[in-house]
Design a protein around this motif. Structure first.
Motif, PDB file in Angstrom:
ATOM      1  N   UNK A 228     105.317-119.650 126.928  1.00 27.19           N
ATOM      2  CA  UNK A 228     106.607-119.038 127.047  1.00 27.19           C
ATOM      3  C   UNK A 228     107.256-118.622 125.968  1.00 27.19           C
ATOM      4  N   UNK A 229     106.642-119.228 124.846  1.00 23.38           N
ATOM      5  CA  UNK A 229     107.287-119.105 123.454  1.00 23.38           C
ATOM      6  C   UNK A 229     106.111-119.126 122.598  1.00 23.38           C
ATOM      7  N   UNK A 230     106.583-118.567 121.143  1.00 25.61           N
ATOM      8  CA  UNK A 230     105.446-118.594 120.138  1.00 25.61           C
ATOM      9  C   UNK A 230     105.065-119.886 119.766  1.00 25.61           C
ATOM     10  N   UNK A 231     103.963-120.346 119.154  1.00 25.71           N
ATOM     11  CA  UNK A 231     103.509-121.417 118.145  1.00 25.71           C
ATOM     12  C   UNK A 231     103.801-121.069 116.816  1.00 25.71           C
ATOM     13  N   UNK A 232     104.887-121.296 116.369  1.00 26.05           N
ATOM     14  CA  UNK A 232     105.212-120.795 115.175  1.00 26.05           C
ATOM     15  C   UNK A 232     104.644-121.364 113.866  1.00 26.05           C
ATOM     16  N   UNK A 233     104.544-122.812 113.768  1.00 33.87           N
ATOM     17  CA  UNK A 233     103.825-123.577 112.499  1.00 33.87           C
ATOM     18  C   UNK A 233     104.877-122.666 111.190  1.00 33.87           C
ATOM     19  N   UNK A 234     106.017-123.121 111.237  1.00 35.83           N
ATOM     20  CA  UNK A 234     106.879-122.412 110.444  1.00 35.83           C
ATOM     21  C   UNK A 234     107.940-123.332 109.760  1.00 35.83           C
ATOM     22  N   UNK A 235     108.576-123.170 108.662  1.00 37.72           N
ATOM     23  CA  UNK A 235     109.729-123.799 108.169  1.00 37.72           C
ATOM     24  C   UNK A 235     109.583-125.377 107.860  1.00 37.72           C
ATOM     25  N   UNK A 236     108.559-125.396 107.078  1.00 33.87           N
ATOM     26  CA  UNK A 236     108.125-126.824 106.497  1.00 33.87           C
ATOM     27  C   UNK A 236     106.845-127.332 107.312  1.00 33.87           C
ATOM     28  N   UNK A 237     105.871-127.030 107.156  1.00 34.92           N
ATOM     29  CA  UNK A 237     104.860-127.561 108.335  1.00 34.92           C
ATOM     30  C   UNK A 237     103.557-127.623 107.459  1.00 34.92           C
TER      31      UNK A 237
END
Length: 443
Positions: A228-237
């Protein structure tokens, strides 16, 4: 030249478009613009082949736009970036209508070096699809926006400081900037790559599209959110890729009242021997995330969120639903450190100094008075699920929550019977194994 076109522009406003200027339909080795409000519809500062091993772009002034030739696809919809000639793939059970673009743009090194330097006082716009805005794949890619104006960066995936077996860097000096993408960026490193997003000052917005309010924006469904949402892998990963160990991902913001909005695997997250760091210094900041967030580690990874100064707010717009705020699972490490200011924190389920199955989690707060909203367990918790005969039982499982400072702090929805309150100490150990400790301290 055999290495690519060399283009020199004067101070006039120009549109660099292959349809209008001969010789721009191939790779570029050097683009130098003295000034003007320029629009680039070519992939400047991004090498395209081994022959075009180095691509450099320098723009010295003006309000500039870095974009691409937009073709459009029936799957674009109203909420996605417009496609290029590659179009989009049909959605299936694993992905939404992700872009199929393979063109590197705007500071990309792919088996080479790609650099952009933009200077002056302009408000600049950068937009691309996949692989752009400071990305390295077996190479070095960097975008330096050194203008004093406000800049906007938009991309879909693997952009804004992203790397795989290389170095990807996006650096901005000044201005109130907006960074927006869907997946794998804003300081993302995988498979021994190092991805860095560095912003020196300004009131900035870091947006990793969640898809929560518009399901047509879900391109990379997250299993932790039930799709129901994105798997972002973002903002320091820092995260692994398949059987490959993870890399290093860093988002560093030095000043300003900033906003960090994302869904899952974000904001200082490490996975599969990857290391992720989000470090913010100064300003009244707002953080929003849902699962595996804000200093979280999983499967041998290490994640850290560090915020120094300012009155900060965490997760007030939605309930975070899985591991976060200095929490780790399975031989991992997670830490959240918040120094100074008056902070309001809504913790994950569980969150706030949590160690699970041979992992270590630390949540450290200094200053206040702070509000800690513990909606589902945590605040110094150790938990071990495999049982005492598991090989993981030989590793320490630690969950530590510490609040220091003379101000009186508030604890909403504390766990019954633990005595979680200001000026107190409590324990939440896993009694099934000897090497497990969960402790909370407010002093």
């Amino acid at each position: 030249t055999p290495a690519g076109a060399i283009v020199i522009g004067d101070a006039a406003d120009r549109v660099y478009d292959p349809a209008d200027i001969a010789g721009l339909d191939g790779p570029t080795a050097l683009v130098l613009a003295i000034g003007g409000d320029n629009t680039y519809k070519i992939p400047v500062g991004a090498n395209q082949s081994l022959a075009n091993a180095i691509s450099l772009a320098v723009d010295l002034d003006g309000h500039d736009t870095y974009t691409y030739e937009k073709v459009g696809d029936s799957l674009d919809g109203d909420s996605l970036l417009v496609s290029d000639e590659a179009g989009r793939r049909a959605p299936d059970a694993d992905f939404g209508a992700v872009s199929l673009s393979e063109t590197a743009r705007q500071g990309v090194g792919r088996l080479g070096i790609g650099l952009i330097f933009n200077r002056g006082n302009g408000n600049n716009t950068y937009e691309t699809l996949r692989l752009g805005q400071g990305a390295g794949v077996l190479g070095v890619g960097a975008l330096f926006d050194q203008s004093s104006g406000n800049s906007s960066f938009q991309a879909e995936a693997f952009a804004q400081g992203a790397a795989l077996y290389g170095l990807g860097l996006l650096a901005s000096a000044d201005g109130d900037n907006t960074y927006r993408l869907w997946h794998a960026g804003q300081g993302f490193g995988t498979a021994s790559g190092a991805g860095v997003l560095y912003d020196r000052q300004g009131h900035d917005q870091y947006l990793a599209v969640t898809g929560l309010t518009d399901s047509t924006q879900i391109l990379y469904p997250s299993s932790s959110d039930g799709g129901n949402a994105n798997r972002n892998l973002a903002q320091g990963v820092g995260s692994g890729a398949g059987d490959l160990a993870g890399g290093l991902g860093i988002l560093r913001d030095f000043d300003g009242n900033d906003t960090y909005d994302a869904a899952s695997f974000v904001q200082g997250f490490g996975h599969t021997v990857g290391v992720g760091l989000l470090a913010d210094a100064g300003g009244d900041d707002h953080y929003q995330g849902r699962s595996y967030i804000q200093g979280a580690g999983l499967d041998g990874g290490a994640g850290l969120l560090l915020d120094t100064g300012g009155d900060d707010v965490f997760n007030q717009d939605a309930i975070p639903n899985q591991l976060g705020q200095g929490a780790a699972n399975t031989l991992a490490w997670g830490a959240m450190i918040v120094e100074g200011g008056v902070n309001d924190v809504r913790f994950s389920l569980p969150g706030g100094g949590v160690g699970i199955d041979g992992a270590m989690g630390f949540a450290l707060f200094d200053g206040g008075p702070n509000v800690h909203d513990n909606i589902g367990g945590g605040l110094g918790l150790s938990s071990f699920n495999p049982g005492p005969t598991s090989p993981l039982a030989t590793a320490w499982t630690l969950g530590v929550f510490v609040q220091t400072g003379a101000q009186q702090d508030s604890y909403n929805h504390p766990v019954d019977g633990l005595g979680v309150e200001d000026d107190s100490i409590w324990r939440q150990d896993d009694d099934d194994i000897d090497r497990a400790l969960g402790v909370g301290v407010d002093q």
